[in-house]
Design a protein around this motif. Structure first.
Motif, mmCIF file in Angstrom:
data_model
loop_
_atom_site.group_PDB
_atom_site.id
_atom_site.type_symbol
_atom_site.label_atom_id
_atom_site.label_comp_id
_atom_site.label_asym_id
_atom_site.label_seq_id
_atom_site.Cartn_x
_atom_site.Cartn_y
_atom_site.Cartn_z
ATOM 1 N N HIS A 163 10.030 -1.215 -7.307
ATOM 2 C CA HIS A 163 9.153 -0.059 -7.503
ATOM 3 C C HIS A 163 9.701 1.159 -6.763
ATOM 4 O O HIS A 163 8.962 1.911 -6.140
ATOM 5 N N LEU A 204 0.824 -1.210 0.000
ATOM 6 C CA LEU A 204 0.000 0.000 0.000
ATOM 7 C C LEU A 204 0.857 1.259 0.000
ATOM 8 O O LEU A 204 0.528 2.243 -0.666
ATOM 9 N N GLU A 205 1.951 1.248 0.744
ATOM 10 C CA GLU A 205 2.859 2.404 0.745
ATOM 11 C C GLU A 205 3.420 2.649 -0.654
ATOM 12 O O GLU A 205 3.590 3.792 -1.079
ATOM 13 N N LYS A 206 3.692 1.558 -1.373
ATOM 14 C CA LYS A 206 4.281 1.675 -2.706
ATOM 15 C C LYS A 206 3.234 1.791 -3.809
ATOM 16 O O LYS A 206 3.592 1.908 -4.983
ATOM 17 N N LYS A 207 1.970 1.764 -3.407
ATOM 18 C CA LYS A 207 0.864 1.901 -4.374
ATOM 19 C C LYS A 207 0.947 0.855 -5.485
ATOM 20 O O LYS A 207 0.781 1.143 -6.679
ATOM 21 N N GLN A 219 8.025 4.502 -7.270
ATOM 22 C CA GLN A 219 6.572 4.493 -7.147
ATOM 23 C C GLN A 219 6.199 4.597 -5.669
ATOM 24 O O GLN A 219 6.789 3.933 -4.824
ATOM 25 N N GLY A 220 5.240 5.445 -5.352
ATOM 26 C CA GLY A 220 4.870 5.618 -3.955
ATOM 27 C C GLY A 220 6.021 6.235 -3.177
ATOM 28 O O GLY A 220 6.863 6.946 -3.719
ATOM 29 N N THR A 269 -6.856 -2.040 1.838
ATOM 30 C CA THR A 269 -7.163 -0.983 0.875
ATOM 31 C C THR A 269 -7.147 0.354 1.604
ATOM 32 O O THR A 269 -7.816 0.508 2.632
ATOM 33 N N SER A 324 -1.566 3.271 5.384
ATOM 34 C CA SER A 324 -1.302 1.889 4.959
ATOM 35 C C SER A 324 -1.552 0.922 6.115
ATOM 36 O O SER A 324 -2.193 -0.119 5.935
ATOM 37 N N PRO A 381 -0.589 -2.348 -7.247
ATOM 38 C CA PRO A 381 -1.833 -3.127 -7.350
ATOM 39 C C PRO A 381 -1.572 -4.590 -7.004
ATOM 40 O O PRO A 381 -0.567 -5.169 -7.425
#
Length: 215
Positions: A78, A22-25, A81-82, A212, A202, A27
């Motif tokens: 990632h 969730l921290e890194k967004k 990302q995030g 989520t 998160s 999916p």
């Protein structure tokens, strides 16, 4: 193919990975593994995770288990990302690895066993030993004295930016509260750091089992 996280929404290690996802967004799909039915010991599961533990991930065919290894992989893959949770510079990364080692050797052994003594033993049909729990909390308190010194000089364990090393503490640290200990809020700098971690969206999502982040 969307990344799949095989685990349990109630599991400490699954929550550790979920927090980072969730921290890194990133999916992902949570595939619930029913521990009570022994699904983690079935042959099809053991093909992916030979120790029969949770969680593991399937990232488009790449299978990886051990929650901290999974988190490192996700943060490295990632990176842009995030939020960045894995420092890239040599010195910065060394400080992160130092902080991660602190969690693994000076927090996890005591918090894990203390939680197991009070919360997990009844599930295993065993009787908790309050004296054992209190001794573990006493030992952890001595370790947190050093944390308080470190966190009196910087915001997080590896410096002034949050890293995986900080997040690694949350699942078992939060369960200490459920076990009846306020050890995480007895020292001023640790308390500030700990409340910061618990307030992250998160973790708020993961602790409720939703995995989520609410908009």
């Amino acid at each position: 193919m969307v990344l799949k996280l095989y685990g349990s929404s109630q599991s400490t290690c699954t929550r550790r990975v979920g927090t980072v996802l969730l921290e890194k967004k990133i999916p992902f799909e949570l595939v619930e593994v029913d521990l009570m039915k022994g699904q983690h010991k079935e042959p099809s599961y053991l093909e992916k995770q030979p120790f029969g533990q949770i969680p593991y991930i399937d990232d488009d065919g790449f299978i990886l288990y051990e929650s901290r290894a999974i988190c490192r992989y996700l943060a490295a893959k990632h990176r842009d990302q995030g939020i960045n949770l894995l420092p890239a510079g040599a010195k910065e990364n060394a400080l992160f690895e130092q902080a991660a080692s602190i969690e693994l050797n000076n927090f996890e052994p005591y918090a894990n066993k203390a939680v197991a003594e009070i919360i997990f033993k009844p599930y295993w049909g065993q009787t908790p030993d309050k004296d054992v729990f209190n001794k573990l909390i006493e030992q952890l308190s001595a370790k947190l004295d050093a944390y308080d010194v470190i966190l009196g000089k910087q915001k997080y364990l590896a410096g002034n930016e949050i890293t995986l090393a900080d997040l690694f503490h949350i699942p078992y640290g939060s369960m200490l509260i459920a076990a009846g200990s306020d050890i995480m809020t007895q020292k001023p700098n640790v308390t500030r750091w700990w409340n910061d971690l618990l307030s992250r969206p998160s973790w708020q999502a993961v602790k409720d089992g939703n995995f989520t982040v609410k908009a």
